[in-house]
Design an enzyme around this catalytic site. Sequence first.
Site, PDB file in Angstrom:
ATOM      1  N   GLN A  78       0.889  -1.387  -0.366  1.00  0.00           N
ATOM      2  CA  GLN A  78      -0.282  -0.182  -0.063  1.00  0.00           C
ATOM      3  C   GLN A  78       0.838   0.828  -0.214  1.00  0.00           C
ATOM      4  O   GLN A  78       1.434   1.702   1.169  1.00  0.00           O
ATOM      5  CB  GLN A  78      -1.146   0.209   1.422  1.00  0.00           C
ATOM      6  CG  GLN A  78      -1.711   0.831   0.854  1.00  0.00           C
ATOM      7  CD  GLN A  78      -2.981   0.198   2.374  1.00  0.00           C
ATOM      8  OE1 GLN A  78      -3.248  -0.160   3.409  1.00  0.00           O
ATOM      9  NE2 GLN A  78      -4.243   1.868   1.732  1.00  0.00           N
ATOM     10  N   PHE A  79       1.276   1.751  -1.158  1.00  0.00           N
ATOM     11  CA  PHE A  79       1.834   2.770  -1.477  1.00  0.00           C
ATOM     12  C   PHE A  79       1.616   4.533  -0.617  1.00  0.00           C
ATOM     13  O   PHE A  79       1.721   5.060  -0.111  1.00  0.00           O
ATOM     14  CB  PHE A  79       2.229   3.321  -2.673  1.00  0.00           C
ATOM     15  CG  PHE A  79       1.474   4.065  -3.540  1.00  0.00           C
ATOM     16  CD1 PHE A  79       1.386   5.169  -4.359  1.00  0.00           C
ATOM     17  CD2 PHE A  79       0.355   3.021  -4.452  1.00  0.00           C
ATOM     18  CE1 PHE A  79       0.785   5.517  -5.005  1.00  0.00           C
ATOM     19  CE2 PHE A  79      -0.232   3.310  -4.714  1.00  0.00           C
ATOM     20  CZ  PHE A  79      -0.824   5.067  -5.668  1.00  0.00           C
ATOM     21  N   THR A  80      -0.085   4.383  -0.817  1.00  0.00           N
ATOM     22  CA  THR A  80      -0.906   5.406  -0.211  1.00  0.00           C
ATOM     23  C   THR A  80      -0.347   5.722   1.536  1.00  0.00           C
ATOM     24  O   THR A  80      -0.582   6.514   1.985  1.00  0.00           O
ATOM     25  CB  THR A  80      -2.086   5.338  -0.378  1.00  0.00           C
ATOM     26  OG1 THR A  80      -2.673   4.191   0.430  1.00  0.00           O
ATOM     27  CG2 THR A  80      -2.057   4.925  -1.510  1.00  0.00           C
TER      28      THR A  80
END
Length: 149
Positions: A78-80
């Site tokens: 989850q790069f967010t």
Amino acid sequence: MKVVVQRAKNAAVIVDGETVGQIDNGLLLLVGIKHDDTIDDLKYTADKIAGLRIFEDHEEKMNWSVQDVKGDILSVSQFTLYGDVSKGRRPNFMEAAKPDQAQKLYDQFNHLLKEKGLRVETGRFGAMMDVSFTNDGPVTLIVESKRKN
């Protein structure tokens, strides 16, 4: 590296209508890789998560780790987690690792967890994923490798 750790009674990841990862009892990990993360960050975080005493013992005290309860891991990239929202309304993702680097480190991180004897299921890196789970407790923690010192 930043990981949101959620104790889960169950968790699943669906991509294009197909379940690609699923666990019954253990931890759901939302895994963010930062652009300057190294193998040391991965090792620290994997060790920390595998040993976190966040499951109840027979006296209902959080004394057992996911290893102790023979729980599983569902790891979702989850790069967010590295979305900076301090300015404006649109997140800035400059701190997140580029996809090629992030996928390599994410795969290594999951391998480190498996080396600890944990069963690790994953989502599909870079895909649009539907993640569902039942948070047990609820218990949710954030583990950051840059805070290790």
